[in-house]
Design a protein around this motif. Structure first.
Motif, short mmCIF file in Angstrom:
data_model
loop_
_atom_site.label_atom_id
_atom_site.label_comp_id
_atom_site.label_asym_id
_atom_site.label_seq_id
_atom_site.Cartn_x
_atom_site.Cartn_y
_atom_site.Cartn_z
N ASP A 193 0.82 -1.21 0.00
CA ASP A 193 0.00 0.00 0.00
C ASP A 193 0.86 1.26 0.00
O ASP A 193 0.51 2.26 -0.63
CB ASP A 193 -0.93 0.00 1.22
N ALA A 194 1.99 1.22 0.72
CA ALA A 194 2.86 2.39 0.77
C ALA A 194 3.46 2.68 -0.59
O ALA A 194 3.54 3.85 -1.01
CB ALA A 194 3.96 2.18 1.80
N ARG A 195 3.86 1.65 -1.32
CA ARG A 195 4.46 1.87 -2.63
C ARG A 195 3.45 2.35 -3.65
O ARG A 195 3.81 3.02 -4.62
CB ARG A 195 5.16 0.59 -3.09
N GLN A 196 2.19 2.01 -3.44
CA GLN A 196 1.14 2.53 -4.33
C GLN A 196 0.87 4.00 -4.04
O GLN A 196 0.70 4.80 -4.96
CB GLN A 196 -0.14 1.71 -4.15
N ALA A 197 0.82 4.35 -2.75
CA ALA A 197 0.51 5.73 -2.36
C ALA A 197 1.70 6.66 -2.50
O ALA A 197 1.54 7.84 -2.84
CB ALA A 197 -0.01 5.76 -0.92
N LEU A 198 2.90 6.13 -2.25
CA LEU A 198 4.11 6.95 -2.23
C LEU A 198 5.21 6.24 -3.02
O LEU A 198 6.08 5.58 -2.45
CB LEU A 198 4.59 7.17 -0.78
N PRO A 199 5.19 6.36 -4.32
CA PRO A 199 6.22 5.69 -5.13
C PRO A 199 7.63 6.11 -4.70
O PRO A 199 7.90 7.28 -4.48
CB PRO A 199 5.91 6.17 -6.56
N GLY A 200 8.49 5.12 -4.58
CA GLY A 200 9.87 5.40 -4.17
C GLY A 200 10.08 5.38 -2.67
O GLY A 200 11.20 5.66 -2.21
N THR A 201 9.04 5.07 -1.90
CA THR A 201 9.20 5.06 -0.45
C THR A 201 10.14 3.94 -0.02
O THR A 201 10.26 2.90 -0.66
CB THR A 201 7.82 4.87 0.22
N ARG A 202 10.85 4.16 1.11
CA ARG A 202 11.77 3.17 1.66
C ARG A 202 11.18 2.62 2.96
O ARG A 202 10.86 3.38 3.87
CB ARG A 202 13.14 3.79 1.95
N LEU A 203 11.06 1.31 3.03
CA LEU A 203 10.52 0.66 4.22
C LEU A 203 11.50 -0.39 4.73
O LEU A 203 12.19 -1.05 3.94
CB LEU A 203 9.17 -0.01 3.93
N ARG A 204 11.50 -0.57 6.05
CA ARG A 204 12.39 -1.56 6.64
C ARG A 204 11.82 -2.05 7.96
O ARG A 204 11.31 -1.26 8.76
CB ARG A 204 13.77 -0.95 6.87
N ARG A 205 11.85 -3.35 8.17
CA ARG A 205 11.47 -3.92 9.46
C ARG A 205 12.55 -3.63 10.47
O ARG A 205 13.75 -3.70 10.17
CB ARG A 205 11.29 -5.44 9.33
#
Length: 218
Positions: A193-205
């Motif tokens: 969902d984050a990549r759809q709403a905010l292209p290029g977002t960086r996520l990490r556990r």
């Protein structure tokens, strides 16, 4: 695999009753490292007692914190020096955010209380061009790697609690420990969902039942 988790969480709660430390504040310095040295304005969503908002004020011209809990907002105002460039309001961050745009938006351990995609869209709309969004959130474990990270977090959590409470004759009276309201969204769904709403977002556990999200507005 999930059966031991409630027992572990209860044990952690008991341990933190006498060895409390703030899991969210643990990431505050990390948040600062994601931000410019100076910026004009910042919004802290779910600002609580205002610790992060006051920290952001060391770099910002103005910081606003918003939280739905009037009691904690009152406490944040009490703890903030009158001359500090920090204000607080009570409200729903998706409906009552003071007009921006903001150069920085932060949201720590709050977004799981909101519709996730709606929240990201709202933050994007209030972020200034070139601005930075930083989220520290909670997710529901589902995959083997999720459970592995959570398992590693348990002994790490105990060690951190011991270090942070070392030398104290009496425990703190208040602290944020492990999450009190469980998240319902898995990390895999959050990434999607984050990549759809905010292209290029960086996520990490991350350890201590958290994940991080960083996004820069173009």
């Amino acid at each position: 695999m999930t059966a031991p988790l409630p027992r572990i969480m209860r044990a952690l709660e008991q341990f933190h009753a006498t060895h409390p430390w703030d899991h969210n504040a643990h990431y505050h310095r990390w948040i600062l490292r994601q931000l410019p040295r100076r910026f004009n304005s910042a919004l802290d969503v779910g600002s609580g007692s205002g610790d992060l908002a006051r920290l952001l004020a060391s770099r910002a011209g103005a910081v606003h914190g918003i939280d739905v809990d009037p009691t904690i907002v009152a406490r944040a105002r009490e703890l903030t020096a009158p001359a500090a460039p920090v204000t607080f309001s009570v409200g729903d961050a998706l409906k009552e955010v003071p007009p921006g745009p903001y150069d920085v938006i932060t949201c720590v351990a709050t977004i799981h209380h909101m519709p996730f995609s709606d929240a990201l869209t709202c933050f994007r709309q209030h972020l200034a061009p070139g601005g930075t969004l930083v989220v520290v959130g909670l997710s529901r474990p589902q995959s083997r790697s999720d459970y592995l990270i959570d398992a590693v977090a348990v002994p790490s959590n105990v060690v951190m609690a011991w270090i942070k409470n070392k030398g104290r004759k009496a425990p703190r009276t208040a602290s944020m420990t492990a999450p009190t309201r469980p998240a319902t969204t898995t990390f895999a769904d959050i990434v999607r969902d984050a990549r759809q709403a905010l292209p290029g977002t960086r996520l990490r556990r991350r350890l201590f039942w958290r994940y991080t999200l960083v996004w820069h507005q173009q």
